[in-house]
Design an enzyme around this catalytic site. Structure first.
Site, PDB file in Angstrom:
ATOM      1  CE  LYS A 135      17.128 -26.950 -74.199  1.00  0.00           C
ATOM      2  NZ  LYS A 135      17.880 -25.917 -73.338  1.00  0.00           N
TER       3      LYS A 135
ATOM      4  NE  ARG B 216      14.799 -26.412 -67.929  1.00  0.00           N
ATOM      5  CZ  ARG B 216      14.424 -25.691 -69.120  1.00  0.00           C
ATOM      6  NH1 ARG B 216      13.517 -26.283 -69.765  1.00  0.00           N
ATOM      7  NH2 ARG B 216      15.083 -24.597 -69.487  1.00  0.00           N
TER       8      ARG B 216
ATOM      9  NE  ARG C  45      16.977 -17.590 -75.943  1.00  0.00           N
ATOM     10  CZ  ARG C  45      16.607 -18.513 -75.283  1.00  0.00           C
ATOM     11  NH1 ARG C  45      17.044 -19.889 -75.911  1.00  0.00           N
ATOM     12  NH2 ARG C  45      16.292 -18.646 -73.870  1.00  0.00           N
TER      13      ARG C  45
ATOM     14  NE  ARG D 123      12.864 -17.562 -72.824  1.00  0.00           N
ATOM     15  CZ  ARG D 123      13.231 -18.494 -72.937  1.00  0.00           C
ATOM     16  NH1 ARG D 123      13.129 -19.348 -73.845  1.00  0.00           N
ATOM     17  NH2 ARG D 123      13.484 -19.285 -71.641  1.00  0.00           N
TER      18      ARG D 123
ATOM     19  NE  ARG E  70      16.500 -19.282 -68.271  1.00  0.00           N
ATOM     20  CZ  ARG E  70      16.376 -18.915 -69.506  1.00  0.00           C
ATOM     21  NH1 ARG E  70      16.716 -17.714 -70.016  1.00  0.00           N
ATOM     22  NH2 ARG E  70      16.139 -19.652 -70.625  1.00  0.00           N
TER      23      ARG E  70
HETATM   24  P1  AMP Z   1      12.942 -22.829 -71.564  1.00  0.00           P
HETATM   25  O1  AMP Z   1      12.047 -21.956 -72.579  1.00  0.00           O
HETATM   26  O2  AMP Z   1      12.980 -24.027 -71.821  1.00  0.00           O
HETATM   27  O3  AMP Z   1      14.203 -22.294 -71.247  1.00  0.00           O
HETATM   28  O4  AMP Z   1      12.066 -22.841 -70.202  1.00  0.00           O
HETATM   29  C1  AMP Z   1      11.722 -21.419 -69.595  1.00  0.00           C
HETATM   30  C2  AMP Z   1      11.486 -21.570 -68.142  1.00  0.00           C
HETATM   31  O5  AMP Z   1      10.475 -22.440 -67.834  1.00  0.00           O
HETATM   32  C3  AMP Z   1      12.438 -22.369 -67.197  1.00  0.00           C
HETATM   33  O6  AMP Z   1      13.770 -21.425 -66.813  1.00  0.00           O
HETATM   34  C4  AMP Z   1      11.676 -22.905 -66.011  1.00  0.00           C
HETATM   35  O7  AMP Z   1      11.207 -21.691 -65.116  1.00  0.00           O
HETATM   36  C5  AMP Z   1      10.434 -23.508 -67.019  1.00  0.00           C
HETATM   37  N1  AMP Z   1      10.488 -24.624 -67.511  1.00  0.00           N
HETATM   38  C6  AMP Z   1      10.579 -25.243 -68.725  1.00  0.00           C
HETATM   39  N2  AMP Z   1      10.554 -26.468 -68.739  1.00  0.00           N
HETATM   40  C7  AMP Z   1      10.861 -26.962 -67.317  1.00  0.00           C
HETATM   41  C8  AMP Z   1      10.779 -28.315 -66.895  1.00  0.00           C
HETATM   42  N3  AMP Z   1      11.087 -29.363 -67.751  1.00  0.00           N
HETATM   43  N4  AMP Z   1      10.999 -28.183 -65.615  1.00  0.00           N
HETATM   44  C9  AMP Z   1      10.964 -27.191 -64.659  1.00  0.00           C
HETATM   45  N5  AMP Z   1      10.751 -25.901 -65.358  1.00  0.00           N
HETATM   46  C10 AMP Z   1      10.584 -26.083 -66.442  1.00  0.00           C
END
Ligand code: AMP
Length: 211
Positions: free
Chosen positions: A13, A88, A123, A156, A167
């Site tokens: 994404k 999400r 990654r 990360r 996740r």
């Molecule tokens: P990402 O970089 O999008 O994979 O987000 C990393 C982490 O941030 C996720 O595993 C969640 O803990 C938190 N996070 C990001 N976006 C959201 C969202 N829309 N709702 C809830 N938690 C989020």
């Protein structure tokens, strides 16, 4: 264009968002990047989010809805935006609808779980600007250095194997139902994520040209 990108963590994404952003000249809003920046700065929101992100769980809806409300109110979102990692959950999607924001499409990048686990191990992200890279599929020009800002590329913390499994579970339970939500609104587009970034981009741009 107001676009939502859906897909499992590691589906690509963020990478596709960077490309679409440049092509359509609209900002990408990544809740994950906003949360990681807050964590780094040690803000109140960052401190609240820390335990959730480290376990691979979702941060509570009201926290991310607040982040998005503030961000979408800024001037640069007037001509459109790409949401990467939001919504999400169904309540987050409903909150977006209740803000009066009608997106043009929700584009889901489909990648099998087994492939995700493989991809996540390679990654890397820029510690300064959040841009994403991959040791095999999207190498930086100089090893370990961000092409965009010269920042250091790091792994990360939540990309560790055990956290990735959690996740993925969270994705299937809480985020995947959004596909039906947007399908019912006639807004769902689906593409199969490919190994090569440019092959996925071709499919993504093809799907977007239909809206
Ligand atoms: P990402 O970089 O999008 O994979 O987000 C990393 C982490 O941030 C996720 O595993 C969640 O803990 C938190 N996070 C990001 N976006 C959201 C969202 N829309 N709702 C809830 N938690 C989020």
């Amino acid at each position: 264009m107001k676009l939502i990108l859906l897909g499992a963590p590691g589906a690509g994404k963020g990478t596709q968002a960077e490309i679409i952003s440049e092509k359509y000249n609209i900002p990408t809003i990544s809740t994950g990047n906003i949360i990681r920046a807050a964590l780094k700065e040690g803000t109140e929101m960052g401190i609240r989010a820390k335990a959730y992100t480290e376990r691979g769980e979702l941060v509570p809806d009201e926290v991310v809805i607040g982040i998005i409300k503030e961000r979408l109110a800024l001037d640069d979102c007037k001509e459109g935006f790409i949401l990467d990692g939001f919504p999400r959950t169904i309540p987050q999607a409903q909150a977006l609808d209740n803000m009066g924001i009608a997106v043009d499409a929700a584009l889901s990048i489909e990648v099998a779980d087994s492939e995700i686990v493989k991809r996540m191990s390679g990654r890397r992200v820029c510690a300064s600007c959040g841009a994403s890279y991959h040791t095999e599929f999207k190498k930086p020009e100089r090893e370990g250095i961000c092409n965009l800002c010269g920042g250091e590329l790091v792994i990360r913390k939540d990309d560790e194997a055990e956290t990735v499994k959690n996740r993925l579970k969270v994705y299937h339970e809480q985020t995947e139902p959004l596909k039906s939500y947007y399908k019912a609104q006639g807004k769902l587009l689906e593409v199969e994520g490919q190994d090569k970034v440019s092959d996925t981009t071709a499919l993504v741009l093809g799907a977007l040209s239909e809206i």
